[in-house]
Scaffold this active site. Structure first.
Site, PDB file in Angstrom:
ATOM      1  N   LYS A 185     103.127  65.867  39.835  1.00 19.73           N
ATOM      2  CA  LYS A 185     104.080  64.890  39.307  1.00 19.73           C
ATOM      3  C   LYS A 185     103.739  63.540  39.928  1.00 19.73           C
ATOM      4  CE  LYS A 185     107.885  63.049  40.247  1.00 19.73           C
ATOM      5  NZ  LYS A 185     107.556  61.728  39.684  1.00 19.73           N
ATOM      6  N   GLU A 261     103.128  63.522  53.797  1.00 20.81           N
ATOM      7  CA  GLU A 261     102.559  62.261  54.277  1.00 20.81           C
ATOM      8  C   GLU A 261     103.572  61.179  53.914  1.00 20.81           C
ATOM      9  OE1 GLU A 261      97.962  63.771  53.473  1.00 20.81           O
ATOM     10  OE2 GLU A 261      98.587  61.843  52.685  1.00 20.81           O
ATOM     11  N   CYS A 295     100.523  52.786  53.151  1.00 19.26           N
ATOM     12  CA  CYS A 295     101.354  53.335  54.231  1.00 19.26           C
ATOM     13  C   CYS A 295     100.770  53.030  55.600  1.00 19.26           C
ATOM     14  CB  CYS A 295     101.488  54.832  54.047  1.00 19.26           C
ATOM     15  SG  CYS A 295      99.883  55.653  54.052  1.00 19.26           S
ATOM     16  N   GLU A 397     110.324  50.091  57.486  1.00 19.02           N
ATOM     17  CA  GLU A 397     109.153  49.882  56.634  1.00 19.02           C
ATOM     18  C   GLU A 397     109.536  48.952  55.478  1.00 19.02           C
ATOM     19  OE1 GLU A 397     107.863  53.090  53.959  1.00 19.02           O
ATOM     20  OE2 GLU A 397     105.825  52.790  54.700  1.00 19.02           O
TER      21      GLU A 397
HETATM   22  P1  NAD Z   1     109.102  57.792  46.837  1.00 22.78           P
HETATM   23  O1  NAD Z   1     109.416  58.723  47.934  1.00 22.78           O
HETATM   24  O2  NAD Z   1     110.191  56.973  46.264  1.00 22.78           O
HETATM   25  O3  NAD Z   1     108.477  58.571  45.591  1.00 22.78           O
HETATM   26  C1  NAD Z   1     107.335  59.383  45.733  1.00 22.78           C
HETATM   27  C2  NAD Z   1     107.355  60.466  44.679  1.00 22.78           C
HETATM   28  O4  NAD Z   1     108.472  61.334  44.921  1.00 22.78           O
HETATM   29  C3  NAD Z   1     107.532  59.955  43.256  1.00 22.78           C
HETATM   30  O5  NAD Z   1     106.708  60.715  42.418  1.00 22.78           O
HETATM   31  C4  NAD Z   1     109.012  60.222  42.977  1.00 22.78           C
HETATM   32  O6  NAD Z   1     109.304  60.373  41.614  1.00 22.78           O
HETATM   33  C5  NAD Z   1     109.212  61.517  43.728  1.00 22.78           C
HETATM   34  N1  NAD Z   1     110.607  61.807  44.117  1.00 22.78           N
HETATM   35  C6  NAD Z   1     111.569  60.928  44.484  1.00 22.78           C
HETATM   36  N2  NAD Z   1     112.705  61.589  44.796  1.00 22.78           N
HETATM   37  C7  NAD Z   1     112.453  62.918  44.649  1.00 22.78           C
HETATM   38  C8  NAD Z   1     113.210  64.098  44.828  1.00 22.78           C
HETATM   39  N3  NAD Z   1     114.485  64.061  45.236  1.00 22.78           N
HETATM   40  N4  NAD Z   1     112.619  65.284  44.570  1.00 22.78           N
HETATM   41  C9  NAD Z   1     111.334  65.346  44.175  1.00 22.78           C
HETATM   42  N5  NAD Z   1     110.560  64.263  43.967  1.00 22.78           N
HETATM   43  C10 NAD Z   1     111.100  63.058  44.217  1.00 22.78           C
HETATM   44  O7  NAD Z   1     107.902  56.883  47.367  1.00 22.78           O
HETATM   45  P2  NAD Z   1     107.230  55.649  46.640  1.00 22.78           P
HETATM   46  O8  NAD Z   1     108.219  54.527  46.627  1.00 22.78           O
HETATM   47  O9  NAD Z   1     106.640  56.121  45.355  1.00 22.78           O
HETATM   48  O10 NAD Z   1     106.017  55.318  47.631  1.00 22.78           O
HETATM   49  C11 NAD Z   1     106.106  54.471  48.722  1.00 22.78           C
HETATM   50  C12 NAD Z   1     106.327  55.266  49.999  1.00 22.78           C
HETATM   51  O11 NAD Z   1     105.282  56.226  50.160  1.00 22.78           O
HETATM   52  C13 NAD Z   1     106.271  54.428  51.257  1.00 22.78           C
HETATM   53  O12 NAD Z   1     107.287  54.843  52.131  1.00 22.78           O
HETATM   54  C14 NAD Z   1     104.908  54.748  51.851  1.00 22.78           C
HETATM   55  O13 NAD Z   1     104.793  54.541  53.226  1.00 22.78           O
HETATM   56  C15 NAD Z   1     104.780  56.178  51.492  1.00 22.78           C
HETATM   57  N6  NAD Z   1     103.362  56.591  51.512  1.00 22.78           N
HETATM   58  C16 NAD Z   1     102.919  57.368  52.551  1.00 22.78           C
HETATM   59  C17 NAD Z   1     101.576  57.739  52.614  1.00 22.78           C
HETATM   60  C18 NAD Z   1     101.012  58.558  53.750  1.00 22.78           C
HETATM   61  O14 NAD Z   1      99.870  59.008  53.638  1.00 22.78           O
HETATM   62  N7  NAD Z   1     101.726  58.764  54.832  1.00 22.78           N
HETATM   63  C19 NAD Z   1     100.713  57.343  51.600  1.00 22.78           C
HETATM   64  C20 NAD Z   1     101.212  56.552  50.571  1.00 22.78           C
HETATM   65  C21 NAD Z   1     102.555  56.185  50.528  1.00 22.78           C
HETATM   66  O1  6OD Z   2      92.909  57.905  52.778  1.00 24.13           O
HETATM   67  C1  6OD Z   2      93.685  58.858  52.623  1.00 24.13           C
HETATM   68  O2  6OD Z   2      93.272  60.025  52.526  1.00 24.13           O
HETATM   69  C2  6OD Z   2      95.135  58.619  52.554  1.00 24.13           C
HETATM   70  N1  6OD Z   2      95.911  59.717  52.456  1.00 24.13           N
HETATM   71  C3  6OD Z   2      95.603  57.365  52.573  1.00 24.13           C
HETATM   72  C4  6OD Z   2      96.967  57.024  52.526  1.00 24.13           C
HETATM   73  C5  6OD Z   2      97.322  55.760  52.315  1.00 24.13           C
HETATM   74  C6  6OD Z   2      98.696  55.372  52.229  1.00 24.13           C
HETATM   75  O3  6OD Z   2      99.127  54.534  51.458  1.00 24.13           O
END
Ligand code: NAD
Ligand code: 6OD
Length: 493
Positions: A185, A261, A295, A397
């Site tokens: 998804k 993540e 992130c 964040e």
């Molecule tokens: P989000 O958590 O709002 O959404 C991520 C996904 O989860 C989307 O597909 C969304 O539809 C789904 N989702 C939301 N609520 C849900 C629920 N209750 N049940 C199941 N699925 C659900 O995140 P975002 O706004 O799309 O992305 C930004 C965030 O992602 C930031 O906090 C960023 O730091 C984090 N991020 C972390 C990493 C990492 O590797 N640690 C990488 C990229 C992004």
């Molecule tokens: O490089 C990757 O494998 C990874 N998971 C990066 C995440 C980036 C966050 O926005």
């Protein structure tokens, strides 16, 4: 403007279930953040579509796919990588249209990494070793213990909008390498490249039901249907920490394994003995790449006092030099934020910073273009100083092109400030003192520490965070350990 950025084949984005594109039911808009225009209509997967995907995935596990050996799976992963590269420009256009990221960035980072993810995990699964022990038995004889890997089953993969195809394939590739069937998804903000990937999977000959795509929102929609479905065996998720908590709760009744993540509030520590040119060059990326929506971005920058003024003005110069423009323009190196709602959130932090007495070194507002980009979701690259460490802008964040820069005097003080956070994803240390580099790196409470570099990836290494930044590690054999069950066999000799 937007529709020519995406192939007409994907102008209506469908779900992909059991090898077929299906698009019954409600639809939602896919919006281009560069100008607010409509890219495509997207079919939202309700519970019955998710259910059909689970049934198809389970059937695939018991069918031809279940009989694939490691070499066959690896060969298929290489073919998928080739398929992505064969449609490279389409992937770049679709990713850029959905996210607003510059085509230059999608061409350099997102799409090459999508192909690299499949090749990397094909190599990992072919070369991964397994444990074996010869055990002495009480009667002085021996037993042989060895482990075999089995797929977990049907894996639900939920991903965010910031690096859509990079992060999705980072999980799909090891899951397929281990022989699972997956239901992905993608974020509702960025459905296009996952749909293109379904075409690549079909054309590469991935058996029906092995790779399924369900589009939709999170809470009360497709995401929630997926995580709470009893036919899903494990959930791997990248996104906000708060969402991770909700998903964990939904997975609890079925005791489903999760890999998370999550968010970050990453620190960079700049020592006075750093290589100044290299540090500024890379710190500009660490703060502004992908409009700060990575992130791993450094939103907290700690600079040793003797070079504090130099660093602030050099970063200001870097921000002034950013080319904020149309994503399709090859000279553009900063695009918009993902959405109007996200821009509101980022601007609310800029307002809060001013109210709390921050010095806004540069930015803090919305750029004006005098064309359709004014309907998009741009913000100015922003540098703040002078906030207390307890300020929400330093603790929470923001996920935009912004950092707060604070001075420090001693190494001890820098380590304490960097670790004073509920998150723990990544840190970067900038110094030419090798002993200090090792010493400080080990003291960072994070999953990843970079020294004199940032976001330099080797896909075999453990990737993940501590605290609010996640659960578990993916990458190399660590991914195999999540996406497979180890079955130990003990044979008395
Ligand atoms: P989000 O958590 O709002 O959404 C991520 C996904 O989860 C989307 O597909 C969304 O539809 C789904 N989702 C939301 N609520 C849900 C629920 N209750 N049940 C199941 N699925 C659900 O995140 P975002 O706004 O799309 O992305 C930004 C965030 O992602 C930031 O906090 C960023 O730091 C984090 N991020 C972390 C990493 C990492 O590797 N640690 C990488 C990229 C992004
Ligand atoms: O490089 C990757 O494998 C990874 N998971 C990066 C995440 C980036 C966050 O926005």
């Amino acid at each position: 403007m937007a529709t020519d950025l995406i192939s007409t084949a994907t102008a209506k984005l469908s779900n992909f279930v059991d090898g077929q594109f299906v698009s019954d039911g409600p639809e939602f808009d896919d919006i281009n953040p560069a100008d607010g225009s409509l890219i495509a209509r997207v079919a939202e997967a309700g519970p019955e579509v998710v259910d059909a995907a689970v049934v198809a995935a389970r059937r695939a596990l018991g069918g031809e796919w279940g009989g694939y050996g490691v070499r066959q799976r690896a060969a298929l992963l290489y073919k998928i990588a080739d398929g992505i590269e064969a449609r490279f420009d389409e992937f770049v256009r679709a990713e850029s249209a959905d996210t607003g990221k510059p085509v230059a960035l999608a061409s350099r980072l997102d799409v090459p990494r999508a192909a690299a993810n499949f090749r990397a995990f094909a190599d990992v699964i072919k070369t991964a070793s397994l444990e074996g022990f010869e055990t002495e038995t009480p009667d002085g004889k021996h037993a042989l213990n060895y482990a075999v890997r089995k797929p977990i089953g049907v894996v639900g993969i939920i991903t965010p909008w910031n690096l859509p195809i990079l992060l999705l394939t980072w999980k799909v590739a090891p899951a397929l390498a281990c022989g699972n069937a997956v239901i992905v998804k993608p974020s509702e903000e960025t459905p296009a490249t996952a749909t293109l990937l379904a075409e690549v999977m079909r054309d590469a000959g991935v058996p029906n039901g092995v790779f399924n795509v369900v589009h939709g929102f999170g809470e009360g929609s497709t995401g929630e249907h997926l995580v709470s479905h009893p036919g899903i065996d494990a959930i791997t998720f990248t996104g906000e920490s708060r969402t991770g908590a909700a998903i964990m709760k939904a997975c609890a009744p079925g005791v489903k394994p999760v890999s998370f993540e999550l968010g970050g509030k990453n620190a960079a520590i700049i020592f006075a003995d750093c290589d100044r040119d290299e540090t500024i060059q890379q710190m500009s990326d660490a703060v502004f790449l992908n409009t700060g929506q990575v992130c791993l971005c450094a939103e907290r920058v700690y600079v040793q006092r003797p070079i504090f003024d130099w660093f602030v003005s050099a970063m200001k110069e870097k921000a002034e030099g950013l080319n904020i423009g149309w994503p399709a323009d090859k000279a553009t190196n900063m695009g918009p934020l993902i959405s109007k709602a996200h821009r509101e959130k980022v601007l609310s932090y800029f307002r809060m910073a001013r109210e709390l007495g921050a010095t806004v070194v540069i930015g803090g507002g919305v750029p004006e273009f005098g064309d359709a980009r004014d309907n998009g979701f741009y913000v100015q690259p922003t540098i703040l100083t002078g906030l207390p460490e307890s300020s929400p802008c330093v603790k929470e964040e923001i996920f935009g092109p912004v950092c707060h820069i604070a001075p420090f005097d001693s190494e001890e003080e820098a380590v304490a400030m960097a670790n004073d956070t509920a998150y723990g994803l990544a840190a970067s240390i900038w110094t030419n003192d090798l002993k200090r580099a090792h010493r400080v790196s080990r003291r960072m409470n994070v999953g990843i520490t970079w020294v004199n570099c940032w976001f330099l990836r080797d896909l075999r290494t453990p990737f993940g965070g501590v605290g609010l930044s996640g659960i578990g590690r993916e990458g190399g054999v660590h991914s195999l350990n999540f996406y497979s069950e180890l079955n130990n066999i003990c044979i008395r000799l």
